[in-house]
Design an enzyme around this catalytic site. Structure first.
Site, PDB file in Angstrom:
ATOM      1  N   ASP A  56       0.883  -1.164   0.000  1.00 39.89           N
ATOM      2  CA  ASP A  56       0.000   0.000   0.000  1.00 39.89           C
ATOM      3  C   ASP A  56       0.918   1.210   0.000  1.00 39.89           C
ATOM      4  O   ASP A  56       1.622   1.462   0.981  1.00 39.89           O
ATOM      5  CB  ASP A  56      -0.889  -0.012   1.243  1.00 39.89           C
ATOM      6  CG  ASP A  56      -1.833   1.190   1.314  1.00 39.89           C
ATOM      7  OD1 ASP A  56      -1.618   2.179   0.575  1.00 39.89           O
ATOM      8  OD2 ASP A  56      -2.778   1.152   2.122  1.00 39.89           O
ATOM      9  N   SER A 134       2.280   9.944 -14.778  1.00 41.60           N
ATOM     10  CA  SER A 134       1.439  11.108 -14.536  1.00 41.60           C
ATOM     11  C   SER A 134       0.246  11.018 -15.490  1.00 41.60           C
ATOM     12  O   SER A 134      -0.355   9.951 -15.645  1.00 41.60           O
ATOM     13  CB  SER A 134       2.252  12.388 -14.749  1.00 41.60           C
ATOM     14  OG  SER A 134       1.464  13.535 -14.537  1.00 41.60           O
ATOM     15  N   TYR A 148      -8.440  15.597  -9.435  1.00 38.85           N
ATOM     16  CA  TYR A 148      -7.460  14.667 -10.001  1.00 38.85           C
ATOM     17  C   TYR A 148      -6.295  15.430 -10.628  1.00 38.85           C
ATOM     18  O   TYR A 148      -5.125  15.111 -10.385  1.00 38.85           O
ATOM     19  CB  TYR A 148      -8.135  13.778 -11.037  1.00 38.85           C
ATOM     20  CG  TYR A 148      -7.183  12.870 -11.773  1.00 38.85           C
ATOM     21  CD1 TYR A 148      -6.493  11.864 -11.104  1.00 38.85           C
ATOM     22  CD2 TYR A 148      -6.974  13.011 -13.143  1.00 38.85           C
ATOM     23  CE1 TYR A 148      -5.608  11.032 -11.782  1.00 38.85           C
ATOM     24  CE2 TYR A 148      -6.103  12.179 -13.828  1.00 38.85           C
ATOM     25  CZ  TYR A 148      -5.423  11.194 -13.141  1.00 38.85           C
ATOM     26  OH  TYR A 148      -4.545  10.371 -13.809  1.00 38.85           O
ATOM     27  N   LYS A 152      -2.108  15.485  -9.960  1.00 36.33           N
ATOM     28  CA  LYS A 152      -1.112  15.225 -10.993  1.00 36.33           C
ATOM     29  C   LYS A 152      -0.242  16.453 -11.264  1.00 36.33           C
ATOM     30  O   LYS A 152       0.944  16.311 -11.580  1.00 36.33           O
ATOM     31  CB  LYS A 152      -1.792  14.742 -12.275  1.00 36.33           C
ATOM     32  CG  LYS A 152      -2.385  13.341 -12.156  1.00 36.33           C
ATOM     33  CD  LYS A 152      -1.298  12.305 -11.827  1.00 36.33           C
ATOM     34  CE  LYS A 152      -1.834  10.885 -11.878  1.00 36.33           C
ATOM     35  NZ  LYS A 152      -0.780   9.879 -11.569  1.00 36.33           N
TER      36      LYS A 152
END
Length: 271
Positions: A56, A134, A148, A152
């Site tokens: 994880d 990316s 989101y 990035k």
């Protein structure tokens, strides 16, 4: 001579395809995911060059332990594919603070955890390649992708600087910025949507959800092709700092460059 690859998020999507492509190229791959069961399901068990480990990426101690185990077992980590992540898709105000922080915890801080675990080894060896997956959404943001894209954009800024810090020690870096890939990235296994109902956005959100549902499974770009390109790039001494993949990504990135040039031209110090 076979190189040792560490791939995060390897049980599905692009991570799975990169793992397969590296194996096909004769490399040794340590594939990681949050559950080794999903890795066994994806690859049908281990063989002499595929090894599955649970990771994880939000657990920094686990990342350190995995890196140490790989180095002890194989002697090196030659290539890191920092791939694991997911998307919060929807309008910003529909996300709770917890959801936004979770997006950053995985996509930014989790990715940093793995790089932080591997970079000292590569610096010591004066060799290695860090490939950070990316997105063109790390260069261009649109309505419905603000959260989101923010994660990035953060990855892009961090890795652009970190790459320059690592370069004097022979550690290379590649940022990969795909367009829309035909993976499960936009379905419920990966993507999540905002949970707060805001009537002002209702119509726009309905249109956005329809776009996502229509695009899921119909994305224009082949992840197998991207995976093969990444394996080829990893074998080269002269690796570009960025690789923009897909006609859609190149179009969006080009439009962003044009807009920046326009904005720069308008940004004068004269009245």
């Amino acid at each position: 001579m076979s190189k040792v690859w560490l791939v995060t998020g390897a049980s599905r999507g692009l991570g799975l395809q990169i793992t397969r492509a590296a194996l096909d190229a004769g490399e040794t791959v340590v594939a990681t995911a949050r559950s080794t069961d999903t890795l066994r399901d994806a690859f049908g068990g281990e063989h002499d060059r595929l090894h599955a480990l649970e990771l994880d990426i939000t657990d920094a101690e686990a990342a350190n332990a995995v890196a140490a185990e790989i180095i002890e077992r194989f002697g090196a980590i030659d290539v890191l594919i920092n791939n694991a992540g997911y998307a919060e898709l929807g309008f910003f105000e529909t996300f709770t603070d917890e959801a936004v922080r979770c997006q950053f915890e995985v996509n930014v801080f989790g990715t940093m955890n793995v790089a932080r675990a591997v970079a000292p080894h590569m610096r010591e060896r004066r060799a290695g390649l860090i490939v950070t997956i990316s997105s063109v959404s790390g260069l261009v943001s649109n309505g419905g992708g603000a959260v989101y894209s923010a994660s990035k954009f953060a990855v892009e800024g961090w890795m652009e600087g970190f790459a320059q810090e690592l370069a004097p020690f022979g550690v290379r870096s590649l940022l990969v910025e795909p367009g829309m890939l035909r993976t499960d990235f936009m379905d419920g296994k990966s993507a999540r949507f905002g949970s707060i109902d805001i009537p002002d956005y209702a119509e726009a959100i309905a249109q956005y959800r329809a776009f996502v549902d229509g695009a899921n499974g119909n994305q224009p770009n082949d992840p197998k092709l991207l995976a093969a390109r990444i394996v080829v790039l990893a074998s080269q001494d002269d690796v570009p700092s960025r690789f923009i993949f897909g006609d859609d990504a190149r179009q969006w990135a080009g439009a962003k460059v044009d807009q920046l040039r326009h904005d720069i031209a308008r940004s004068t110090d004269r009245g």
